[in-house]
Design an enzyme around this catalytic site. Structure first.
Site, PDB file in Angstrom:
ATOM      1  N   LYS A   1     -10.850  -4.523  18.644  1.00 57.44           N
ATOM      2  CA  LYS A   1      -9.440  -4.812  18.900  1.00 57.44           C
ATOM      3  C   LYS A   1      -9.015  -4.422  20.321  1.00 57.44           C
ATOM      4  CE  LYS A   1      -8.437  -4.244  13.963  1.00 57.44           C
ATOM      5  NZ  LYS A   1      -7.380  -4.215  12.967  1.00 57.44           N
TER       6      LYS A   1
ATOM      7  N   LYS B   1     -13.609  -0.738  15.081  1.00 63.58           N
ATOM      8  CA  LYS B   1     -12.251  -1.299  15.244  1.00 63.58           C
ATOM      9  C   LYS B   1     -11.735  -1.087  16.671  1.00 63.58           C
ATOM     10  CE  LYS B   1     -10.871  -1.033  10.453  1.00 63.58           C
ATOM     11  NZ  LYS B   1     -10.258  -0.302   9.375  1.00 63.58           N
TER      12      LYS B   1
ATOM     13  N   ASP C   1      -3.649  -6.800   5.117  1.00 64.79           N
ATOM     14  CA  ASP C   1      -4.585  -7.750   5.727  1.00 64.79           C
ATOM     15  C   ASP C   1      -4.473  -9.139   5.104  1.00 64.79           C
ATOM     16  OD1 ASP C   1      -5.922  -6.337   7.747  1.00 64.79           O
ATOM     17  OD2 ASP C   1      -6.919  -5.129   6.209  1.00 64.79           O
TER      18      ASP C   1
ATOM     19  N   ASN D   1       0.860  -1.194   0.000  1.00 72.73           N
ATOM     20  CA  ASN D   1       0.000   0.000   0.000  1.00 72.73           C
ATOM     21  C   ASN D   1       0.888   1.233   0.000  1.00 72.73           C
ATOM     22  OD1 ASN D   1       0.480   0.949   2.842  1.00 72.73           O
ATOM     23  ND2 ASN D   1      -0.176  -1.164   3.233  1.00 72.73           N
TER      24      ASN D   1
ATOM     25  N   LYS E   1      11.085 -16.276 -10.083  1.00 69.31           N
ATOM     26  CA  LYS E   1      10.227 -15.269 -10.705  1.00 69.31           C
ATOM     27  C   LYS E   1       9.217 -15.964 -11.628  1.00 69.31           C
ATOM     28  CE  LYS E   1      10.356 -11.292 -13.707  1.00 69.31           C
ATOM     29  NZ  LYS E   1      11.133 -10.537 -14.657  1.00 69.31           N
TER      30      LYS E   1
ATOM     31  N   ILE F   1      -2.469  -7.837  14.109  1.00 64.46           N
ATOM     32  CA  ILE F   1      -1.508  -7.543  15.179  1.00 64.46           C
ATOM     33  C   ILE F   1      -2.177  -6.756  16.313  1.00 64.46           C
ATOM     34  CG2 ILE F   1       0.770  -6.561  15.679  1.00 64.46           C
ATOM     35  CD1 ILE F   1       1.221  -6.543  12.582  1.00 64.46           C
TER      36      ILE F   1
HETATM   37  O1  PMT Z   1       2.493   6.383   6.286  1.00 60.97           O
HETATM   38  P1  PMT Z   1       1.760   7.606   5.753  1.00 60.97           P
HETATM   39  O2  PMT Z   1       1.985   7.790   4.269  1.00 60.97           O
HETATM   40  O3  PMT Z   1       2.095   8.844   6.528  1.00 60.97           O
HETATM   41  O4  PMT Z   1       0.206   7.364   5.908  1.00 60.97           O
HETATM   42  C1  PMT Z   1      -0.358   7.322   7.185  1.00 60.97           C
HETATM   43  C2  PMT Z   1      -1.453   6.233   7.300  1.00 60.97           C
HETATM   44  C3  PMT Z   1      -2.619   6.592   6.408  1.00 60.97           C
HETATM   45  C4  PMT Z   1      -0.881   4.857   6.912  1.00 60.97           C
HETATM   46  C5  PMT Z   1      -1.859   6.210   8.823  1.00 60.97           C
HETATM   47  O5  PMT Z   1      -2.316   7.457   9.193  1.00 60.97           O
HETATM   48  C6  PMT Z   1      -2.943   5.171   9.092  1.00 60.97           C
HETATM   49  O6  PMT Z   1      -4.132   5.434   8.969  1.00 60.97           O
HETATM   50  N1  PMT Z   1      -2.521   3.948   9.514  1.00 60.97           N
HETATM   51  C7  PMT Z   1      -3.367   2.795   9.744  1.00 60.97           C
HETATM   52  C8  PMT Z   1      -3.617   2.095   8.441  1.00 60.97           C
HETATM   53  C9  PMT Z   1      -4.402   0.813   8.609  1.00 60.97           C
HETATM   54  O7  PMT Z   1      -3.864  -0.234   8.423  1.00 60.97           O
HETATM   55  O8  PMT Z   1      -5.593   0.950   9.062  1.00 60.97           O
HETATM   56  P2  PMT Z   1      -6.665  -0.286   9.206  1.00 60.97           P
HETATM   57  O9  PMT Z   1      -7.933   0.413   9.398  1.00 60.97           O
HETATM   58  O10 PMT Z   1      -6.509  -1.233   8.075  1.00 60.97           O
HETATM   59  O11 PMT Z   1      -6.193  -1.013  10.514  1.00 60.97           O
HETATM   60  C10 PMT Z   1      -6.693  -0.664  11.811  1.00 60.97           C
HETATM   61  C11 PMT Z   1      -5.597  -0.834  12.849  1.00 60.97           C
HETATM   62  O12 PMT Z   1      -5.228  -2.213  12.941  1.00 60.97           O
HETATM   63  C12 PMT Z   1      -4.335  -0.081  12.552  1.00 60.97           C
HETATM   64  O13 PMT Z   1      -3.819   0.423  13.762  1.00 60.97           O
HETATM   65  C13 PMT Z   1      -3.418  -1.137  11.968  1.00 60.97           C
HETATM   66  O14 PMT Z   1      -2.032  -0.834  12.242  1.00 60.97           O
HETATM   67  C14 PMT Z   1      -3.862  -2.397  12.678  1.00 60.97           C
HETATM   68  N2  PMT Z   1      -3.714  -3.646  11.918  1.00 60.97           N
HETATM   69  C15 PMT Z   1      -4.337  -3.816  10.727  1.00 60.97           C
HETATM   70  C16 PMT Z   1      -4.218  -5.030  10.068  1.00 60.97           C
HETATM   71  C17 PMT Z   1      -3.440  -6.059  10.622  1.00 60.97           C
HETATM   72  N3  PMT Z   1      -3.282  -7.209  10.013  1.00 60.97           N
HETATM   73  N4  PMT Z   1      -2.819  -5.850  11.796  1.00 60.97           N
HETATM   74  C18 PMT Z   1      -2.958  -4.678  12.447  1.00 60.97           C
HETATM   75  O15 PMT Z   1      -2.384  -4.476  13.521  1.00 60.97           O
END
Ligand code: PMT
Length: 409
Positions: A347, A343, A283, A214, A293, A312
């Site tokens: 979580k 969320k 995810d 991403n 490759k 996580i």
């Molecule tokens: O890095 P930048 O370019 O500055 O951009 C910043 C950002 C947009 C990445 C940041 O501000 C942000 O929003 N980060 C969270 C992105 C995200 O993964 O959001 P989510 O809604 O998919 O996940 C929710 C939470 O669960 C997040 O805290 C994420 O770190 C966590 N997560 C998600 C999936 C996973 N498998 N494990 C996790 O821990």
């Protein structure tokens, strides 16, 4: 820019090393932020840069060793008035001689007496030949200076002007500036706290050259980690692959995949007080991967199967102790607040930062962000600004809600 980074008074001592030529650029950068700078040049520093260069950049006179005990300013004795005026005192480069002066409390020069007289934090940036730096006499003086309360930043390793390779280089200007901001930070509420921040994207490889990821640049997470460091926290940053360098002062753990991040976070989180999960974790990963490759020839379509990665934040939420704080992010393109609250609860987070990734100047890659910080009790704070400003305000909210013991989770 954080407002406390301007209108500050910074005293700089320059001693006689070749890297003195870099200091005018630092003065410019500090002045550009709207700060005042006074400079003391040692006698030998004037062999490397001229008082005129300095006074042109500071808009003030340059203080020379000959000004020690001058009565030119009447009752204003230079070493006392400069020492009292300064909010921070940087000495760069600090030669072996100046480190000795600091360690022994030498009071025969303007620089030495100003160091003794000031109550402002004093930071020395040694730069010299590697053998001089490693000499037990220099090392002993560094140790004594540290026990006296001076901050001594170890020099960097690399090619030295004297032709040697090794430790002895003045740190980059950006690092000197970061140390200055840390010293000037008006808040130290994270002192004694262990902080864990995740930042950047993860990558899930399909074969050695193709991956799913991403656009996260790491900027938001880096700003959170850096401002935690300004505020006195002992910060570990777990980061995915990014093009920009992580900030100075942090312990950095590099990971690539979500599973690696999962392992690193779970290993670190036990000994952590506050965990902020700003990383954009993938995810899904490929159900099967190829070691070679995958060739394009003969395939006009390929099908892949994705399977879920571990969550996580959810796992940390499950294992979280009473005294730990878990702050998550929610990157959303629709129903921002509803999705973020869901969320937060799912979580077991204490707080979530809802990040609208569709708004202009917000979300991935930009230098600015627009977020809503939501607590468990539904209390919401909206913040907009540079990612550094958003990060600083996030710590303000964390301080108010948790550290100042206003328990409104
Ligand atoms: O890095 P930048 O370019 O500055 O951009 C910043 C950002 C947009 C990445 C940041 O501000 C942000 O929003 N980060 C969270 C992105 C995200 O993964 O959001 P989510 O809604 O998919 O996940 C929710 C939470 O669960 C997040 O805290 C994420 O770190 C966590 N997560 C998600 C999936 C996973 N498998 N494990 C996790 O821990």
């Amino acid at each position: 820019m954080l407002e406390w980074k301007s209108n500050r008074r910074i005293l700089i001592g320059i001693s006689g090393g070749i890297s003195a030529y870099k200091i005018p650029e630092i003065i410019r950068a500090i002045r550009k932020n709207g700060n005042d700078v006074e400079v003391i040049l040692t006698q030998s520093a004037t062999s490397f840069i001229t008082p005129l260069t300095i006074s042109t950049l500071t808009g003030r006179r340059a203080w020379l060793e000959g000004d020690f005990l001058s009565n030119e300013h009447g009752w204003e004795i230079p070493h006392i008035s400069l020492a009292d005026w300064a909010e921070a005192f940087l000495i760069a480069p600090a030669t072996a001689n100046v480190i000795r002066r600091a360690a022994l409390g030498e009071a025969e020069t303007l620089l030495g007496t100003a160091m003794l007289a000031t109550r402002a934090p004093v930071v020395l940036f040694p730069a010299m030949n590697v053998h001089m730096w490693e000499h037990p006499a220099t090392q002993r003086h560094v140790e004594i200076a540290r026990t006296l309360g001076y901050t001594v930043i170890s020099p960097e390793e690399g090619e030295l002007a004297c032709g040697y390779e090794g430790k002895g280089r003045l740190p980059k200007n950006e690092i000197i500036l970061e140390v200055l901001w840390k010293v000037l930070s008006p808040k130290k509420d994270l002192a004694g706290k262990k902080v864990l921040v995740t930042a950047g994207p993860t990558r899930e490889f399909m074969d050695p050259v193709r991956f799913l990821s991403n656009p996260s640049s790491g900027k938001m997470g880096f700003a959170i980690a850096k401002t935690a460091w300004y505020r006195g926290g002992e910060v570990t940053l777990i980061k995915g692959p990014t093009c920009i360098e992580p900030p100075y002062g942090l312990r950095v753990v590099n990971v690539t995949t979500a599973e690696e991040m999962y392992d690193a976070v779970l290993k670190e989180s036990e000994k952590t007080d506050i965990i902020v999960k700003a990383a954009a974790v993938g995810d899904y990963k490929f159900a099967t991967t190829s070691e070679q490759k995958i060739k394009r020839e003969g395939k006009d379509r390929i099908q892949v199967t994705l399977e879920e990665n571990p969550d996580i934040a959810a796992e940390v939420g499950k294992r979280k102790r009473e005294d730990q704080i878990l702050v998550g992010f929610a990157a959303e393109s629709n129903e921002l607040i509803e999705n973020a609250i869901s969320k937060l609860n799912r979580k077991n987070m204490d707080m979530i930062v809802a990040n609208d990734i569709t708004a202009k100047g917000s979300g991935f890659e930009s230098d600015t962000n627009s977020v809503a910080i939501i607590c468990k009790n539904g209390h919401m704070t909206r913040i907009e600004g540079t990612k550094e400003e958003v990060a600083w305000r996030l710590w303000d909210v964390i301080e108010m809600k948790f550290l100042a013991k206003e328990d409104v989770r």
